[in-house]
Scaffold this active site. Sequence first.
Site, PDB file in Angstrom:
ATOM      1  N   LYS A  30       0.842  -1.194   0.000  1.00 28.88           N
ATOM      2  CA  LYS A  30       0.000   0.000   0.000  1.00 28.88           C
ATOM      3  C   LYS A  30       0.878   1.245   0.000  1.00 28.88           C
ATOM      4  O   LYS A  30       0.653   2.182  -0.775  1.00 28.88           O
ATOM      5  CB  LYS A  30      -0.928  -0.009   1.227  1.00 28.88           C
ATOM      6  CG  LYS A  30      -2.058  -1.037   1.106  1.00 28.88           C
ATOM      7  CD  LYS A  30      -2.763  -1.297   2.433  1.00 28.88           C
ATOM      8  CE  LYS A  30      -3.777  -2.427   2.271  1.00 28.88           C
ATOM      9  NZ  LYS A  30      -4.406  -2.843   3.536  1.00 28.88           N
ATOM     10  N   GLN A  67      -4.321  -1.269   9.794  1.00 25.09           N
ATOM     11  CA  GLN A  67      -4.334  -2.629   9.251  1.00 25.09           C
ATOM     12  C   GLN A  67      -4.917  -3.613  10.263  1.00 25.09           C
ATOM     13  O   GLN A  67      -4.503  -3.640  11.418  1.00 25.09           O
ATOM     14  CB  GLN A  67      -2.902  -3.039   8.856  1.00 25.09           C
ATOM     15  CG  GLN A  67      -2.804  -4.385   8.179  1.00 25.09           C
ATOM     16  CD  GLN A  67      -3.479  -4.409   6.806  1.00 25.09           C
ATOM     17  OE1 GLN A  67      -3.333  -3.485   5.999  1.00 25.09           O
ATOM     18  NE2 GLN A  67      -4.225  -5.454   6.537  1.00 25.09           N
ATOM     19  N   ASP A 102     -10.782   2.942   4.359  1.00 20.56           N
ATOM     20  CA  ASP A 102     -11.212   1.541   4.315  1.00 20.56           C
ATOM     21  C   ASP A 102     -12.741   1.443   4.223  1.00 20.56           C
ATOM     22  O   ASP A 102     -13.273   0.383   3.895  1.00 20.56           O
ATOM     23  CB  ASP A 102     -10.760   0.814   5.597  1.00 20.56           C
ATOM     24  CG  ASP A 102      -9.607  -0.159   5.341  1.00 20.56           C
ATOM     25  OD1 ASP A 102      -9.394  -0.522   4.168  1.00 20.56           O
ATOM     26  OD2 ASP A 102      -8.946  -0.547   6.315  1.00 20.56           O
TER      27      ASP A 102
END
Length: 302
Positions: A56, A100, A123
């Site tokens: 990412k 994460q 997200d």
Amino acid sequence: MAETTARIIDGTAIAAGITEAVRGATGTLKAAGVTPGLAVVLVGADPASEVYVRNKGKTAASLGFHSVQINRPATIGEAELLALVDELNRDPAIHGILVQMPLPQHIDAAKVIEAIRPEKDVDGFHPINVGRLATGSRGNALVPCTPAGSMILVRHALGPDIAGLRAVVIGRSNIVGKPVAQLLLQENCTVTIAHSRTRDLAAVVREADIVVAAVGRPRLVRGDWVKPGATVIDVGMNRIPAPEKGEGQTRLVGDVAFDEAAAVAGWITPVPKGVGPMTIAMLMANTVTAASRIAGLPEASF
Ligand code: NAD
């Protein structure tokens, strides 16, 4: 091996197209004085998470974003992590915050997600974004990356009008199953969400013009479950032993028995190189969208 009749949906190529569009939109934002900023927080040292986070960050940097990776030990306290999120919420150089998952047991993941400013929740897991998606208020929601990417693959196969098609989503997670079902519903599909308690899953899947498999069970969906001509989106990523590659080696397979399903389906995503590459591309797209909204600038559509 069964003969392939389905057309393959090339996630790598489609994701590259999205990434180029994001690059263009980043250029426009930068010309207006805004550099999209993405902060990825990694707690602990889970090897899979480390790979995701590194990829990412690398993609963000290659697009010219302000890209920050913040590592914290697995022993970090919940309050300390919440304080870090708050700091990022207030940092004007950061437009996207991603923590994460999974987090260590002693940290309440829902609390952390809810601490992220919804406008920076790239997200799309914050209840505000989940609610906006569910109420059809997509204009100001941030949509989870894998579901958003899966829908682009569906559109690639079937075009923009999928109204009235029967869609079966296998899996009801907050990350994939539920949001992808919402997106299909928004496109006026007739949506069924199947899960571990579904009776006669094969019969349910046989009804589907569009199948989205997000289960985490290698090759659960067999060829004779697939309606001829259906579009099959395989979100699953399962590592299985691959002794043919050498002792202790593994390979990645989806939730769909690819060879069997490809003999019946109209369109199918491979694993790897199907949904996987779309997820990072959509994260970059969400970061640019978040930056545009926060700066009050026009949004690009991806
Ligand atoms: P999850 O474990 O949170 O959810 C799995 C779902 O599958 C559950 O809702 C469960 O009810 C259902 N299920 C389990 N066994 C079943 C069975 N035998 N029959 C029918 N339904 C069953 O998983 P998730 O986070 O939604 O991920 C699903 C898969 O997608 C995993 O393989 C994951 O690695 C993959 N994934 C891929 C990407 C990507 O970028 N390609 C992103 C996220 C997840």
